[in-house]
Write an enzyme that holds these catalytic residues in place. Structure first.
Site, PDB file in Angstrom:
ATOM      1  N   CYS A 175      -7.490  -4.181  -4.152  1.00  9.13           N
ATOM      2  CA  CYS A 175      -8.801  -3.804  -3.588  1.00  9.13           C
ATOM      3  C   CYS A 175      -8.770  -2.421  -2.946  1.00  9.13           C
ATOM      4  CB  CYS A 175      -9.310  -4.870  -2.622  1.00  9.13           C
ATOM      5  SG  CYS A 175      -8.195  -5.258  -1.286  1.00  9.13           S
ATOM      6  N   CYS A 187      -0.385  -7.035  -2.080  1.00  9.93           N
ATOM      7  CA  CYS A 187      -1.313  -6.692  -3.165  1.00  9.93           C
ATOM      8  C   CYS A 187      -2.121  -5.482  -2.728  1.00  9.93           C
ATOM      9  CB  CYS A 187      -2.235  -7.882  -3.436  1.00  9.93           C
ATOM     10  SG  CYS A 187      -3.656  -7.501  -4.484  1.00  9.93           S
ATOM     11  N   CYS A 233      -5.865 -14.774  -0.576  1.00 10.17           N
ATOM     12  CA  CYS A 233      -5.418 -13.392  -0.792  1.00 10.17           C
ATOM     13  C   CYS A 233      -3.936 -13.379  -1.207  1.00 10.17           C
ATOM     14  CB  CYS A 233      -5.630 -12.602   0.500  1.00 10.17           C
ATOM     15  SG  CYS A 233      -5.034 -10.926   0.422  1.00 10.17           S
ATOM     16  N   ASP A 259       0.156  -3.570  14.208  1.00  7.29           N
ATOM     17  CA  ASP A 259      -0.033  -4.755  13.384  1.00  7.29           C
ATOM     18  C   ASP A 259       0.306  -6.018  14.168  1.00  7.29           C
ATOM     19  OD1 ASP A 259      -0.657  -6.137  11.134  1.00  7.29           O
ATOM     20  OD2 ASP A 259       1.276  -5.891  10.167  1.00  7.29           O
ATOM     21  N   CYS A 309     -10.688   1.286  -4.886  1.00  7.68           N
ATOM     22  CA  CYS A 309     -11.707   1.847  -3.987  1.00  7.68           C
ATOM     23  C   CYS A 309     -11.867   3.350  -4.264  1.00  7.68           C
ATOM     24  CB  CYS A 309     -11.316   1.619  -2.527  1.00  7.68           C
ATOM     25  SG  CYS A 309     -12.531   2.309  -1.387  1.00  7.68           S
TER      26      CYS A 309
HETATM   27  S1  SF4 Z   1     -16.259   1.608  -1.333  1.00  3.08           S
HETATM   28 FE1  SF4 Z   1     -16.391   0.034  -2.898  1.00  3.08          FE
HETATM   29  S2  SF4 Z   1     -14.282  -0.541  -3.395  1.00  3.08           S
HETATM   30 FE2  SF4 Z   1     -14.258   0.578  -1.439  1.00  3.08          FE
HETATM   31  S3  SF4 Z   1     -14.362  -1.038   0.083  1.00  3.08           S
HETATM   32 FE3  SF4 Z   1     -16.464  -0.341  -0.252  1.00  3.08          FE
HETATM   33  S4  SF4 Z   1     -17.219  -1.737  -1.828  1.00  3.08           S
HETATM   34 FE4  SF4 Z   1     -15.015  -1.939  -1.826  1.00  3.08          FE
HETATM   35  S1  SF4 Z   2      -7.447  -7.526  -4.087  1.00  2.00           S
HETATM   36 FE1  SF4 Z   2      -7.431  -7.433  -1.844  1.00  2.00          FE
HETATM   37  S2  SF4 Z   2      -8.383  -9.348  -1.176  1.00  2.00           S
HETATM   38 FE2  SF4 Z   2      -7.852  -9.572  -3.338  1.00  2.00          FE
HETATM   39  S3  SF4 Z   2      -5.855 -10.540  -3.345  1.00  2.00           S
HETATM   40 FE3  SF4 Z   2      -5.508  -8.344  -3.431  1.00  2.00          FE
HETATM   41  S4  SF4 Z   2      -5.267  -7.707  -1.290  1.00  2.00           S
HETATM   42 FE4  SF4 Z   2      -6.202  -9.749  -1.266  1.00  2.00          FE
END
Ligand code: SF4
Ligand code: SF4
Length: 313
Positions: free
Chosen positions: A242, A239, A212, A132, A246
Site C-alpha cells: 500500500c 508488506c 494485514c 514505534d 501510493c
Molecule cells: S494517495 Fe492513494 S494510494 Fe496513497 S494513501 Fe491516499 S488513497 Fe492510498
Molecule cells: S497492502 Fe498495506 S494494508 Fe494491505 S496487507 Fe500490505 S501493509 Fe497491510
C-alpha cells in the site's frame, strides 16, 4: 526580541536537522478528543487481532500528560528509510524498513542525544522519548504537527517525500510554538485499497490489522490461517504494497543513514537461499535487524506458508 518559546522551538528544529531527522513538527500535548471514538471503534471491531498490547494504555494513548508528568509539547520526528537498492525480484520479500539495522536502536540513540542537548540548552526538563511505542499515536501526532496527513492506507504521507519514514516523538514539559495540520491529499485515489493483497483496508483510512500481512508475518504467534493461502504476495516479513503503489511515493528519495544500508547481501538472496536459511545464518544475518522479532521459527513459518501457495498446510 525572541521569546523563550521561540528560542527553544528554533533550537529544537535545528537540533532535529543536526541529528539527521528529515522532518520535525510540534503539537500541544493534550487529550486527543477526535481519536478516542475512532480508537474505541477499531478495538471493539477486533481489528487489532492478537495485538493485545493495543488494548492496554487506552487512556495513556490518548493523553500524553498521562505519559509524562506536566507534558506540554509533543515533538514529532520523521526519519527516512527508503532504500537505494531493492530486493532480488523473485525472492521472498521483506519490508523496506527492515533492510538495515533495527531502527528502534538507531533512532532511540538519536532521541537520547536529543533529550540530552535539550537539557543542556533549557535546563532540568522532564521528557521521554518514544519510537514505534504502543502508548503513543505517532501518526496522529505527526499529522497534527503538520508533517503530513494520514492517508487511506493509514500511513503518514508527506507531500515532499512520500511515506517511507519512521516516526518518533519526544514528549516534554516545555511550552513551545505549535505547528498546524495540513490538508489530506488522497483525493479520489484508491490505489492502496485496490492493491492490498488481503483486502485489509476495509474502508478508506481503516486497516483491519488482523488481515494485514505485516500482522500475519510479524505479530501473529499462531499459524497463519489457511484463508490467506495464495494472498501473501510473497511477503515473508511485513508488506509494503500500500506504500509502493501510493503516487506520493514517487517522491521518495534514498536514505542517508549508513546503519540502514544492507550489509549482509540480504537483498541479493535467491528464493533457494531464503528457503535453505539455517538458524545459525539467521542469527548472524539478523543479529542487528528488526527481522529478529519473528525469531527463526516465525520466519521459517512465513517462508513455508508463502512457498506452499494454495495447498493446505
Ligand atoms: S494517495 Fe492513494 S494510494 Fe496513497 S494513501 Fe491516499 S488513497 Fe492510498
Ligand atoms: S497492502 Fe498495506 S494494508 Fe494491505 S496487507 Fe500490505 S501493509 Fe497491510
Amino acid at each position: 526580541m525572541n521569546s523563550l518559546k521561540q528560542t527553544y522551538t528554533q533550537f529544537i528544529k535545528k537540533e532535529a536537522k543536526r541529528l539527521n531527522f528529515d522532518y520535525c513538527g510540534i503539537s500541544k500535548a493534550e487529550f486527543l478528543e477526535d481519536e478516542a471514538p475512532r480508537l474505541e471503534k477499531w478495538l471493539n471491531a477486533n481489528k487489532h487481532g492478537q495485538m493485545q498490547y493495543m488494548e492496554n494504555y487506552f487512556d495513556k494513548r490518548l493523553n500524553p500528560t498521562l505519559l509524562v508528568d506536566g507534558a506540554k509539547s509533543v515533538i514529532s520526528l520523521l526519519y527516512n528509510y527508503y532504500p537505494s537498492q531493492n530486493q532480488n525480484l523473485n525472492a521472498p520479500k521483506i519490508s523496506k524498513y527492515a533492510y538495515g539495522n533495527d531502527y528502534h536502536e538507531v533512532i532511540k540513540n538519536k532521541l537520547h542525544e536529543f533529550l540530552f542537548s535539550l537539557q543542556q540548552k533549557i535546563g532540568n526538563i522532564n521528557g521521554k522519548a518514544f519510537v514505534d511505542s504502543a502508548p503513543v499515536m505517532d501518526k496522529v501526532w505527526a499529522s497534527k504537527s503538520g508533517l503530513g496527513w494520514v492517508g487511506k492506507n493509514s500511513n503518514l504521507i508527506t507531500t515532499k517525500n512520500g511515506s517511507f519514514f519512521f516516526i518518533a516523538e519526544l514528549i516534554i514539559d516545555v511550552e513551545l510554538e505549535y505547528d498546524s495540520a495540513i490538508t489530506d491529499y488522497c483525493g479520489t485515489c484508491s490505489r492502496c485499497i485496490d492493491a492490498c493483497p488481503t483486502e485489509a483496508i476495509s474502508e478508506p483510512y481503516v486497516v483491519d490489522g488482523s488481515k494485514c500481512i505485516s500482522y500475519l508475518t510479524i505479530e501473529l504467534k499462531d499459524e497463519i490461517p489457511n484463508s490467506f493461502k495464495g494472498k501473501m504476495d510473497n511477503w515473508a516479513f511485513g508488506c509494503d504494497v500500500c506504500q509502493d503503489v501510493c503516487p506520493w511515493n514517487r517522491f521518495s528519495t534514498p536514505n542517508t543513514e549508513p546503519l540502514f544500508a544492507n550489509t549482509n547481501n540480504l537483498l541479493n538472496f535467491t528464493e533457494v537461499e531464503w528457503n535453505e536459511l539455517t538458524e545459525e545464518t539467521f542469527n548472524v544475518i539478523f543479529k542487528n535487524s528488526a527481522v529478529k522479532r519473528t525469531k527463526y521459527k516465525g520466519l521459517k513459518r512465513n517462508l513455508k506458508f508463502i512457498s506452499t501457495k494454495n495447498e493446505a498446510v
